[in-house]
Design an enzyme around this catalytic site. Structure first.
Site, PDB file in Angstrom:
ATOM      1  N   LYS A  69       7.107   4.534  -3.315  1.00 20.99           N
ATOM      2  CA  LYS A  69       7.405   3.091  -3.375  1.00 20.99           C
ATOM      3  C   LYS A  69       6.613   2.341  -2.313  1.00 20.99           C
ATOM      4  O   LYS A  69       6.093   2.955  -1.370  1.00 20.99           O
ATOM      5  CB  LYS A  69       8.911   2.891  -3.159  1.00 20.99           C
ATOM      6  N   ARG A 121      24.917   0.553  -1.158  1.00 23.27           N
ATOM      7  CA  ARG A 121      24.057  -0.463  -1.784  1.00 23.27           C
ATOM      8  C   ARG A 121      23.936  -0.263  -3.286  1.00 23.27           C
ATOM      9  O   ARG A 121      23.563  -1.191  -4.008  1.00 23.27           O
ATOM     10  CB  ARG A 121      22.673  -0.440  -1.128  1.00 23.27           C
ATOM     11  N   TYR A 166      -2.673 -18.083  22.783  1.00 19.66           N
ATOM     12  CA  TYR A 166      -1.615 -19.084  22.629  1.00 19.66           C
ATOM     13  C   TYR A 166      -0.617 -18.956  23.770  1.00 19.66           C
ATOM     14  O   TYR A 166      -0.217 -17.850  24.144  1.00 19.66           O
ATOM     15  CB  TYR A 166      -0.895 -18.889  21.296  1.00 19.66           C
TER      16      TYR A 166
HETATM   17  C1  LIG Z   1      13.019   5.644   0.146  1.00 14.12           C
HETATM   18  C2  LIG Z   1      13.933   6.647  -0.425  1.00 14.12           C
HETATM   19  C3  LIG Z   1      13.811   8.002  -0.086  1.00 14.12           C
HETATM   20  C4  LIG Z   1      12.817   8.508   0.937  1.00 14.12           C
HETATM   21  O1  LIG Z   1      13.353   8.382   2.228  1.00 14.12           O
HETATM   22  P1  LIG Z   1      12.510   8.848   3.516  1.00 14.12           P
HETATM   23  O2  LIG Z   1      13.449   8.609   4.627  1.00 14.12           O
HETATM   24  O3  LIG Z   1      11.322   7.959   3.566  1.00 14.12           O
HETATM   25  O4  LIG Z   1      12.158  10.272   3.328  1.00 14.12           O
HETATM   26  C5  LIG Z   1      14.617   8.909  -0.745  1.00 14.12           C
HETATM   27  N1  LIG Z   1      15.528   8.513  -1.665  1.00 14.12           N
HETATM   28  C6  LIG Z   1      15.699   7.210  -1.996  1.00 14.12           C
HETATM   29  C7  LIG Z   1      16.719   6.842  -3.009  1.00 14.12           C
HETATM   30  C8  LIG Z   1      14.921   6.240  -1.372  1.00 14.12           C
HETATM   31  O5  LIG Z   1      15.100   4.957  -1.704  1.00 14.12           O
END
Ligand SMILES: *Cc1c(COP(=O)(O)O)cnc(C)c1O
Length: 375
Positions: A40, A138, A264
């Protein structure tokens, strides 16, 4: 460290390290456990096209994404293996998800009904994974009420729908002191026992931290993300090989005069004899602005302080102690140069955030330049 001479700043991503980090997860959980790399957010900011090009060679059982559009992107890359969309899906995107053969995580009977409707309209069976909420809150069916929602799930399989998986998500597997994963696993099992899944159901629970800390709950597959992309999983001692380096070029050098002000707010004032190097990277590239007057870069293998506030497109470092440093030199903001290393965790700590946010925040303006060295 040579790269496209036109790039003012870039992200170097190492395929060999990604492969080896995946190998470490595989070793931790043992053979027979499937891998669902989470890709993702553009593979945690590193570039999903190249990332899946590498991961395809590792034969994952599926890929995990958060959004239907991310799944479509994988299909357009020619990926034919299962792709699971893990975040609850907006109703408006369900038909397209089914058309593209994406599997959706479902959290309630309404989502199942929407998926069944889409399957009917599209005229193909739609795959789904049942999420069970054991404390993350969630998303997911409530683990306590499996006897209430279970029958709808049991009945869904076959009627245009394909029940492919069941999972939960640990909220604190990255914290050594927490015993919560044990409780969550017990809750998950309780709910699972109340269901009648089809044979071959893929059961999964572990993210990176879970896979490394509690491989006994790896079940059918694990869902690693951050560790693959070179980020440590919370306080786990296992260190992944670094995958991403952030580098930029010195675009201008000047000898400051004592009393000269910088940036700045003029928050830095030159002491006698300072040499300043302007670097072509800023918060508009994802370099946290909070590193101003606090963070460091590496130039010719030496640590140099970031001075003044970081601008959108420029950052200034003090190169007084790096003889010979000049325009065109590469500055490493994350990664190694010679014996020195700035980890993504060091940057995250200074910016009061986590490695995930630093990686996924790297700007689109930075080309991702893939290498295959290992480190
Ligand atoms: C993002 C995600 C993971 C991966 O988690 P990491 O901590 O990056 O290994 C696993 N399962 C779900 C449902 C996620 O949303």
């Amino acid at each position: 460290m040579s790269t496209d001479l036109r790039a003012r700043a870039w992200v170097e991503v190492d395929a060999a390290s990604l492969r080896r980090n995946l190998g470490r997860i595989r070793e931790a959980v043992g053979p027979g456990v499937g891998l669902i790399p989470m890709v993702k957010a553009d593979a945690y900011g590193l570039g999903v096209t190249r990332a899946v090009g590498v991961l395809e060679g590792e034969d994952p059982v599926a890929y995990g994404v958060a959004a239907v559009d991310e799944g479509i992107e994988l299909r357009e890359l020619g990926i034919t293996r299962p792709v699971v969309v893990f975040s609850p899906t907006d109703r408006g995107a369900v038909d397209e998800a089914v058309r593209r053969g994406l599997s959706l995580a479902v959290s309630d009977p309404e989502a199942l009904a929407a998926l069944a409707g889409a399957a009917g309209r599209v005229g193909t069976a739609a795959g789904f994974h049942v999420e069970i909420d054991t404390g993350m809150g969630r998303a997911g069916f409530d683990w306590r009420d499996a006897s209430a929602w279970g029958p709808a799930v049991n009945a869904a399989h076959g009627q245009g729908l394909r029940w492919e998986g069941c999972f939960t998500h640990f909220h604190s597997a990255d914290v050594a002191a927490s015993d919560s994963a044990r409780n969550q696993w017990a809750r998950f099992r309780t709910a699972l026992d109340a269901l009648e899944p089809p044979p071959g159901l893929l059961v999964h629970a572990c993210n990176s931290a879970g896979a490394l800390r509690c491989p006994e709950w790896a079940a059918g597959a694990v869902r690693p993300g951050i560790f693959l992309f070179g980020g440590r999983a919370g306080d786990l001692p296992d260190r992944p090989l670094p995958v991403a380096s952030v580098r930029a070029r010195i675009t201008r050098v000047r000898e400051a005069r004592a009393g000269d002000t910088l940036g700045y707010g003029a928050t830095h004032v030159a002491a006698p004899g300072e040499r300043w190097a302007t670097v072509g990277i800023g918060y508009g590239d994802g370099l946290p602005r909070s590193l101003g007057n606090r963070g460091q870069g590496l130039v010719r293998g030496r640590r140099v302080p970031i001075i003044g506030r970081i601008s959108m497109d420029m950052t200034v470092v003090d190169i007084s102690r790096v003889p010979g440093a000049e325009a065109g030199d590469v500055v490493t903001l994350i990664g190694s140069d010679g014996e020195e290393t700035i980890t993504v965790e060091e940057v995250a700590e200074l910016a009061s955030t986590i490695n995930y946010e630093i990686l996924t925040g790297l700007g689109r303006r930075l080309p991702r330049i893939w290498t295959d060295h290992g480190s």
